[in-house]
Design a protein around this motif. Sequence first.
Motif, mmCIF file in Angstrom:
data_model
loop_
_atom_site.group_PDB
_atom_site.id
_atom_site.type_symbol
_atom_site.label_atom_id
_atom_site.label_comp_id
_atom_site.label_asym_id
_atom_site.label_seq_id
_atom_site.Cartn_x
_atom_site.Cartn_y
_atom_site.Cartn_z
ATOM 1 N N LYS A 58 -4.354 1.322 -53.278
ATOM 2 C CA LYS A 58 -3.528 2.171 -52.269
ATOM 3 C C LYS A 58 -3.890 3.647 -52.199
ATOM 4 O O LYS A 58 -4.181 4.399 -51.640
ATOM 5 N N ARG A 59 -4.632 3.953 -53.310
ATOM 6 C CA ARG A 59 -5.267 5.253 -53.473
ATOM 7 C C ARG A 59 -6.306 5.615 -52.449
ATOM 8 O O ARG A 59 -6.899 6.656 -52.297
ATOM 9 N N PHE A 60 -6.952 4.683 -51.896
ATOM 10 C CA PHE A 60 -7.791 4.725 -50.940
ATOM 11 C C PHE A 60 -7.387 4.920 -49.517
ATOM 12 O O PHE A 60 -8.171 4.878 -48.461
ATOM 13 N N LEU A 61 -6.131 4.813 -49.357
ATOM 14 C CA LEU A 61 -5.479 5.243 -48.146
ATOM 15 C C LEU A 61 -6.154 6.294 -47.390
ATOM 16 O O LEU A 61 -5.864 7.512 -48.045
ATOM 17 N N LEU A 62 -6.408 6.345 -46.041
ATOM 18 C CA LEU A 62 -6.841 7.498 -45.211
ATOM 19 C C LEU A 62 -5.855 7.754 -44.074
ATOM 20 O O LEU A 62 -5.806 9.003 -43.842
ATOM 21 N N TYR A 63 -5.246 6.587 -43.749
ATOM 22 C CA TYR A 63 -4.397 7.093 -42.550
ATOM 23 C C TYR A 63 -3.291 5.804 -42.484
ATOM 24 O O TYR A 63 -3.609 4.809 -42.801
ATOM 25 N N ASP A 64 -2.170 6.279 -41.940
ATOM 26 C CA ASP A 64 -1.021 5.577 -41.961
ATOM 27 C C ASP A 64 -0.384 5.499 -40.749
ATOM 28 O O ASP A 64 -0.161 6.366 -40.161
ATOM 29 N N SER A 65 -0.049 4.503 -39.761
ATOM 30 C CA SER A 65 0.621 4.425 -38.675
ATOM 31 C C SER A 65 1.737 3.452 -38.648
ATOM 32 O O SER A 65 1.986 2.572 -39.776
ATOM 33 N N PRO A 66 2.619 3.348 -37.500
ATOM 34 C CA PRO A 66 3.460 2.451 -37.647
ATOM 35 C C PRO A 66 3.308 0.955 -38.239
ATOM 36 O O PRO A 66 4.001 0.297 -38.674
ATOM 37 N N PHE A 67 2.223 0.325 -37.371
ATOM 38 C CA PHE A 67 1.629 -0.889 -37.743
ATOM 39 C C PHE A 67 0.488 -1.285 -38.599
ATOM 40 O O PHE A 67 0.272 -2.223 -39.139
ATOM 41 N N TRP A 68 -0.196 -0.274 -38.534
ATOM 42 C CA TRP A 68 -1.553 -0.322 -39.696
ATOM 43 C C TRP A 68 -1.642 0.808 -40.481
ATOM 44 O O TRP A 68 -1.239 1.963 -40.648
ATOM 45 N N SER A 69 -2.624 0.401 -41.473
ATOM 46 C CA SER A 69 -3.255 1.354 -42.401
ATOM 47 C C SER A 69 -4.576 1.181 -42.541
ATOM 48 O O SER A 69 -5.317 0.220 -42.281
ATOM 49 N N VAL A 70 -5.111 2.170 -42.892
ATOM 50 C CA VAL A 70 -6.716 2.319 -42.917
ATOM 51 C C VAL A 70 -7.184 2.818 -44.249
ATOM 52 O O VAL A 70 -6.538 3.785 -44.736
ATOM 53 N N PHE A 71 -7.864 2.048 -45.052
ATOM 54 C CA PHE A 71 -8.421 2.330 -46.114
ATOM 55 C C PHE A 71 -9.944 2.495 -46.449
ATOM 56 O O PHE A 71 -10.672 1.791 -45.600
ATOM 57 N N LEU A 72 -10.113 3.410 -47.093
ATOM 58 C CA LEU A 72 -11.658 3.458 -47.446
ATOM 59 C C LEU A 72 -12.337 2.341 -48.195
ATOM 60 O O LEU A 72 -11.334 1.957 -49.449
ATOM 61 N N SER A 73 -13.257 1.696 -47.901
ATOM 62 C CA SER A 73 -13.419 0.698 -48.695
ATOM 63 C C SER A 73 -14.121 1.138 -49.993
ATOM 64 O O SER A 73 -14.839 1.774 -50.072
ATOM 65 N N ASP A 74 -13.682 0.344 -50.974
ATOM 66 C CA ASP A 74 -14.309 0.480 -52.295
ATOM 67 C C ASP A 74 -15.775 0.300 -52.419
ATOM 68 O O ASP A 74 -16.316 0.907 -53.380
#
Length: 71
Positions: free
Chosen positions: A14-30
Amino acid sequence: MQDCDWCNLSEQDKRFLLYDSPFWSVFLSDEQDYIGRCILVLKRHCGSLPELTDEEWKEISANWFARWKTA
């Protein structure tokens, strides 16, 4: 869902979370095989795209597909 890696992200992931919205989360790929590679994750378990609700489709198309067209 218990066996789903995306539904059970660790705090380390979860430390790679870039953006959070009501339905989606965007993570930077490790794994940055492609610099800036991101992963778009639905906030509920979903086995395939046809299972998305109308609201989930609207949000992804309005927020992400439209942005990719202008990039």
